[in-house]
Design a protein around this motif. Sequence first.
Motif, PDB file in Angstrom:
ATOM      1  N   GLY A 118      75.053  21.053  18.079  1.00 60.55           N
ATOM      2  CA  GLY A 118      74.563  21.968  19.109  1.00 60.55           C
ATOM      3  C   GLY A 118      75.683  22.528  19.964  1.00 60.55           C
ATOM      4  O   GLY A 118      75.671  23.714  20.329  1.00 60.55           O
ATOM      5  N   MET A 119      76.684  21.696  20.285  1.00 58.65           N
ATOM      6  CA  MET A 119      77.825  22.157  21.072  1.00 58.65           C
ATOM      7  C   MET A 119      78.619  23.226  20.309  1.00 58.65           C
ATOM      8  O   MET A 119      79.021  24.246  20.881  1.00 58.65           O
ATOM      9  N   LYS A 147      77.509  25.153  17.911  1.00 57.57           N
ATOM     10  CA  LYS A 147      76.681  26.357  17.808  1.00 57.57           C
ATOM     11  C   LYS A 147      76.728  27.147  19.112  1.00 57.57           C
ATOM     12  O   LYS A 147      76.909  28.376  19.105  1.00 57.57           O
ATOM     13  N   SER A 148      76.577  26.464  20.232  1.00 60.70           N
ATOM     14  CA  SER A 148      76.602  27.139  21.526  1.00 60.70           C
ATOM     15  C   SER A 148      77.947  27.813  21.772  1.00 60.70           C
ATOM     16  O   SER A 148      78.009  28.973  22.213  1.00 60.70           O
ATOM     17  N   ALA A 149      79.037  27.110  21.483  1.00 59.82           N
ATOM     18  CA  ALA A 149      80.373  27.685  21.694  1.00 59.82           C
ATOM     19  C   ALA A 149      80.585  28.905  20.817  1.00 59.82           C
ATOM     20  O   ALA A 149      81.142  29.925  21.263  1.00 59.82           O
ATOM     21  N   HIS A 171      78.319  30.956  19.598  1.00 59.05           N
ATOM     22  CA  HIS A 171      77.516  32.086  20.075  1.00 59.05           C
ATOM     23  C   HIS A 171      78.092  32.669  21.367  1.00 59.05           C
ATOM     24  O   HIS A 171      78.071  33.891  21.557  1.00 59.05           O
ATOM     25  N   GLN A 172      78.636  31.819  22.215  1.00 60.71           N
ATOM     26  CA  GLN A 172      79.306  32.334  23.411  1.00 60.71           C
ATOM     27  C   GLN A 172      80.544  33.148  23.037  1.00 60.71           C
ATOM     28  O   GLN A 172      80.815  34.192  23.638  1.00 60.71           O
ATOM     29  N   ASP A 220      74.876  28.022  11.321  1.00 61.73           N
ATOM     30  CA  ASP A 220      73.498  27.911  11.812  1.00 61.73           C
ATOM     31  C   ASP A 220      72.580  27.382  10.719  1.00 61.73           C
ATOM     32  O   ASP A 220      71.704  26.545  10.973  1.00 61.73           O
TER      33      ASP A 220
END
Length: 196
Positions: free
Chosen positions: A57-58, A60-62, A64-65, A164
């Motif tokens: 999750g980390m 993926k979040s990074a 996308h940011q 993803d």
Amino acid sequence: MKIAPELWLPNRTDKLPADIAYLREKYPRETWDEHRNFGETAAFWLQMHDMFRELGGMLKSATHQFREDAIAPDDFHRFFTPRLRYFLQHLEGHHQVEDYNYFPLFRSHDKRLIVGFDLLEEDHEVIHEQLAASAETARAMLAALHEEGDARRFAADAYADKSDKLLDWLLRHLDDEEDLVIPSILEHTEGALFGR
């Protein structure tokens, strides 16, 4: 083992059927850690899975940011690279330990588990292929970090697509694996399964 198309990991959108996860109803997830047979191996298994969920999750979040220009390329590189390396290496190692050490013990102890653990091993092959594709696109993205124009964006998009998909499949697999492993440990005990 011939896998029904709906059970193949890329097609599996719901938990495993009850005839495969036959102990799931007897040992509901919310009761696991209170059960007298819940020991160190079961706890460690769940901790490892939670680590993969959290780290995935980390990442993926990074990513996308970064795609939205909310993280500078150098900051993204410093955050992303060591965590991705850790994630990929530990996931591959975790699956090898399961395939060669733990899954055979479950199969030999309870023949009803053979189909489920064959399915989980097939999942590992699918995940490995997606993991390799994700690593390849990650290398391309990192190589394009300082490119101008669309090159960096296209490389980040390609990685995000692969990673993803990997994470989606991994999350499905982890839940399904837990539905086989933990109830089996509770049913048969860690001592009987692992000689402890």
